[in-house]
Design a protein around this motif. Structure first.
Motif, PDB file in Angstrom:
ATOM      1  N   ASP A  74       0.891  -1.197  -0.094  1.00 51.53           N
ATOM      2  CA  ASP A  74      -0.094   0.036   0.033  1.00 51.53           C
ATOM      3  C   ASP A  74       0.787   1.357   0.101  1.00 51.53           C
ATOM      4  N   ALA A  75       0.588   2.443  -0.749  1.00 48.87           N
ATOM      5  CA  ALA A  75       1.241   3.369  -0.812  1.00 48.87           C
ATOM      6  C   ALA A  75       0.266   4.537  -0.601  1.00 48.87           C
ATOM      7  N   LEU A  76       0.433   5.556   0.267  1.00 47.51           N
ATOM      8  CA  LEU A  76      -0.473   6.565   0.447  1.00 47.51           C
ATOM      9  C   LEU A  76       0.102   7.997   0.804  1.00 47.51           C
ATOM     10  N   PHE A  77      -0.468   9.003   0.386  1.00 51.78           N
ATOM     11  CA  PHE A  77      -0.208  10.369   0.560  1.00 51.78           C
ATOM     12  C   PHE A  77      -1.536  10.979   1.160  1.00 51.78           C
ATOM     13  N   VAL A  78      -1.453  11.585   2.310  1.00 52.07           N
ATOM     14  CA  VAL A  78      -2.726  12.359   3.022  1.00 52.07           C
ATOM     15  C   VAL A  78      -2.182  13.671   3.392  1.00 52.07           C
ATOM     16  N   GLY A  79      -2.797  14.591   2.793  1.00 50.61           N
ATOM     17  CA  GLY A  79      -2.150  15.866   3.314  1.00 50.61           C
ATOM     18  C   GLY A  79      -3.238  17.250   3.036  1.00 50.61           C
ATOM     19  N   PHE A  80      -3.017  18.635   3.365  1.00 49.46           N
ATOM     20  CA  PHE A  80      -3.931  19.279   3.092  1.00 49.46           C
ATOM     21  C   PHE A  80      -3.497  20.750   2.681  1.00 49.46           C
ATOM     22  N   ALA A  81      -4.062  21.205   1.998  1.00 47.20           N
ATOM     23  CA  ALA A  81      -3.608  22.863   1.382  1.00 47.20           C
ATOM     24  C   ALA A  81      -4.853  23.331   1.015  1.00 47.20           C
ATOM     25  N   GLY A  82      -4.785  24.978   1.170  1.00 45.87           N
ATOM     26  CA  GLY A  82      -6.170  25.589   0.687  1.00 45.87           C
ATOM     27  C   GLY A  82      -7.145  25.149   1.833  1.00 45.87           C
ATOM     28  N   ASN A  83      -8.050  25.098   1.322  1.00 49.17           N
ATOM     29  CA  ASN A  83      -9.291  24.571   1.866  1.00 49.17           C
ATOM     30  C   ASN A  83      -9.837  23.182   1.759  1.00 49.17           C
ATOM     31  N   LEU A  84      -8.894  22.322   1.331  1.00 47.20           N
ATOM     32  CA  LEU A  84      -9.119  20.828   1.022  1.00 47.20           C
ATOM     33  C   LEU A  84      -8.071  19.849   1.796  1.00 47.20           C
ATOM     34  N   VAL A  85      -8.751  18.892   2.222  1.00 46.45           N
ATOM     35  CA  VAL A  85      -8.007  17.722   2.878  1.00 46.45           C
ATOM     36  C   VAL A  85      -8.210  16.404   1.916  1.00 46.45           C
ATOM     37  N   VAL A  86      -7.016  15.997   1.428  1.00 51.17           N
ATOM     38  CA  VAL A  86      -7.201  14.906   0.276  1.00 51.17           C
ATOM     39  C   VAL A  86      -6.239  13.832   0.883  1.00 51.17           C
ATOM     40  N   GLY A  87      -6.785  12.678   0.655  1.00 52.54           N
ATOM     41  CA  GLY A  87      -6.014  11.474   1.060  1.00 52.54           C
ATOM     42  C   GLY A  87      -6.150  10.635  -0.517  1.00 52.54           C
ATOM     43  N   VAL A  88      -4.912  10.057  -0.799  1.00 45.48           N
ATOM     44  CA  VAL A  88      -4.575   9.249  -1.875  1.00 45.48           C
ATOM     45  C   VAL A  88      -4.111   7.827  -1.609  1.00 45.48           C
TER      46      VAL A  88
END
Length: 660
Positions: A559-573
């Motif tokens: 499994d490979a992930l990146f979870v983070g936030f910038a501006g007004n968005l929190v995004v997980g991939v």
């Protein structure tokens, strides 16, 4: 004389008065009466049972089965899910519109149903012995069930009050209910209820909804051909729906017209010259399912009461951001692997969700249903527990091999850097330093931090917990990162708006849960996440605006992930394979997931804007190191001067696409 009398006595009792010696006697009294015959006993039991069934059924009908049942909306009505801007996302459930009355219809419409379904409808009392006998003969000749003898009243009883079970008990209940309906309602009332509730295929119930769905007109305006087609559909709605099998539906409608001619409703000549109807073409096709629709539908069903027609449900999804998310996943260079993406606001409103590369190929939602190891993305909770225990980003931790029992965690790059700060350990994702830190602050505190930020899945109390070996969903993990973005916890991901306005929604939301301490928890945690996303393992995700996040790679690169936030968005991939096979040594949280995250966010910020929730005053964004000016171009100076305008245009375009 006395002597002769003594001869015919026994013990002073005349012989005639003595009991018959050949009849068996009970030791306690006279001989019992003869037992009743078994057949008579069974008949009596059957009569008692039937009488009891009738009484119980009648009581049940009076108490729990209102006569208006067929006129009520469906318990699970159709929903049209729309985005926050009002664009249709998906259509779910069956449609039933307001009831019809026979008096308001063209006389040919109810006549078509009576002719094909129950010719003697106006002459029987709920059941039709003649139709039952005719069906029995036809079925015997065919060697199976080919015809049914149920009347319209029985069909109404079945669809409104009973299940589709074919047991003898249900059939008996159907007959009793039919008699009950005939006793309380007029024939036109029964027919009106039947037409208002019968199923017409394509998820459509009732004549009004069927007329709108198939022909785009009100039921009072149906033509003879259209009425005949709808009357023919009810025998086998899934097979005879004209949108699915027009040829079969038209063939059945000719039988209806012939039946109407047989009953004298129309002439045979009119039946022959009537051209079979055709359904209107459906111009707009709204999907019945998407990853987001499947996830939000159960919540939406609880958010409104049953009603006629189609209920429009507004969701939190942003149509523009959803298109960008689908594009980012579909264009990801990940070979035969799968990928998922979820984007939400810091308060939990989900604005985009992609659960896989193709919903048509696999509706399994890898953003909400899959429980995969988050790897180093779980280290967020270890370092949060350390900050709460008094550590700071500048505190020193040992990045050296550590052994607990028989387990020795290793750094992914095989390098151990000795004494380093928490900031460096987090940004480089040092496994040895993280496990040492987890053992120092206590696993119970790590688990407590994860629970407070919304992680609900089971978490083992083992040393490997610090490295994210417990399975969590991508949505749950992203919601935990949203807690850090907003400074509040826990964040509950949701697909429906809570209030009429965003301000009231946020106000109501922020009254619940806890708050991260600005000086002790929030600002230091942002410091660590900024370092990881801009100079650490997640630097491929860095944007032109402040970027915070963490990579995650599970055991053997599954499994490979990146979870983070910038501006007004929190995004997980997330990137991985459904069969849990390794992705290969070249794929980690800092490669494909970080690149997908950045590709989505670059476009999303240009649409959504750069502003986000206010950060704590204690946090200062570190300045990025600027390139030194002593580097010279390998091109000749005249080449550089001649291409300056072109390079200026290129720089402007790059700033535009990066959301500067």
């Amino acid at each position: 004389m006395a002597e002769r009398d003594a001869v015919w006595t026994r013990g002073g009792v005349n012989v005639e008065d003595l009991p018959d010696p050949f009849v068996p006697r009970s030791p306690e009294g006279p001989a019992p009466e003869p037992a009743p015959k078994p057949k008579r006993r069974r008949l009596r039991l059957a009569l008692y049972t039937l009488t009891g069934l009738i009484v119980v059924t009648l009581i049940w009908l009076i108490v729990t089965a209102p006569l208006s049942r067929a006129l009520e909306p469906l318990d699970d009505p159709a929903m049209l899910l729309v985005s926050s801007e009002g664009q249709a996302i998906a259509r779910r459930g069956a449609i039933k519109e307001s009831p019809v009355t026979v008096a308001e219809l063209d006389r040919m419409t109810p006549a078509a149903f009576v002719a094909i379904e129950d010719r003697r409808f106006y002459r029987h009392w709920g059941i039709d012995p003649r139709a039952i006998g005719r069906a029995m003969v036809a079925n015997a000749r065919a060697g199976g069930v080919r015809q049914g003898g149920s009347t319209i009243t029985q069909q109404l009883a079945k669809t409104s009050f009973l299940s589709s079970d074919r047991s003898l008990k249900r059939k008996a209940q159907e007959v009793i209910i039919a008699f009950w309906l005939e006793g309380w309602l007029t024939k036109d009332e029964i027919l009106s209820r039947y037409l208002s509730s019968v199923y017409f295929g394509d998820g459509v119930y009732g004549l009004r909804a069927a007329a709108h769905h198939y022909f785009g007109r009100d039921p009072a305006n149906l033509t003879l051909a259209q009425s005949a087609m709808l009357a023919g559909v009810v025998q086998a709605p899934s097979r005879l729906a004209p949108t699915r099998n027009l040829e079969l539906a038209q063939k059945r409608s000719r039988l209806v017209l012939a039946a109407m001619a047989d009953t004298g409703v129309i002439t045979a000549a009119r039946a022959r010259r009537t051209v079979p109807a055709r359904p209107v073409r459906q111009h707009s096709k709204v999907p019945t399912g998407t990853y987001f629709a499947d996830w939000v539908a159960p919540m939406a069903q609880k958010a409104f009461e049953a009603d006629f027609g189609e209920v429009k449900v507004k969701t939190t999804l942003d149509a523009d951001l959803q298109r960008l998310a689908v594009r980012a996943i579909s264009r990801a260079p990940i070979g035969d692997a799968q990928a998922a993406l979820v984007a939400l606001r810091p308060d939990g409103r989900v604005v985009a969700m992609v659960g896989g590369r193709s919903y048509r190929d696999s509706p399994f939602n890898r953003a909400t249903q899959a429980r995969r190891q988050p790897g180093s993305a779980f280290k967020l909770f270890v370092y949060l527990a350390a900050l709460r225990a008094g550590w700071s980003p500048d505190s020193i931790v040992e990045d050296r091999p550590i052994t607990i029992g028989k387990w020795t965690p290793a750094n992914s790059d095989g390098v151990y850097r000795g004494s380093i700060t928490l900031r460096e350990a987090f940004s480089r994702s040092s496994n040895a330093a993280t496990v040492r830190l987890s053992e120092s602050v206590g696993r119970a505190n790590v688990i407590r931090a994860a629970r407070e930020l919304g992680i609900t899945t089971p978490l083992p109390d083992s040393p490997s917990l610090a490295l994210g070996t417990a399975g969590v969903s991508l949505l749950e993990l992203t919601s935990a990162y949203a807690a850090v973005a907003s400074g509040r916890y826990p964040i509950q991901a949701r697909g429906l708006p809570v209030g009429d306005e965003e301000g009231s929604t946020l106000s109501a939301f922020f009254q619940r849960g806890g708050r991260l301490d600005s000086r002790r928890d929030w600002a230091p945690m942002l410091d660590l996440l900024y370092a990881a996303a801009n100079s650490g393992t997640g630097r491929r995700a860095a944007l032109a605006i402040p970027t915070f996040g963490k990579t995650g790679t599970s055991q053997d690169n599954r499994d490979a992930l990146f979870v983070g936030f910038a501006g007004n968005l929190v995004v997980g991939v997330w990137v991985g394979r459904d069969d849990d096979r390794p992705l290969g040594s070249k794929v980690s949280g800092g490669t494909a997931p970080a690149e997908i995250w950045r590709n989505f966010m670059m476009s999303a910020i240009s649409v959504d804007g750069r502003r986000g929730p206010p950060l704590p005053v204690e946090f200062r964004i570190p300045e990025r190191p600027r390139p030194t000016g002593d580097k010279q171009s390998p091109l000749p100076s005249d080449w550089s001067e001649s291409t300056r305008d072109l390079r200026d245009v290129w720089d402007a375009l790059e700033r535009l696409f990066e959301g500067r």
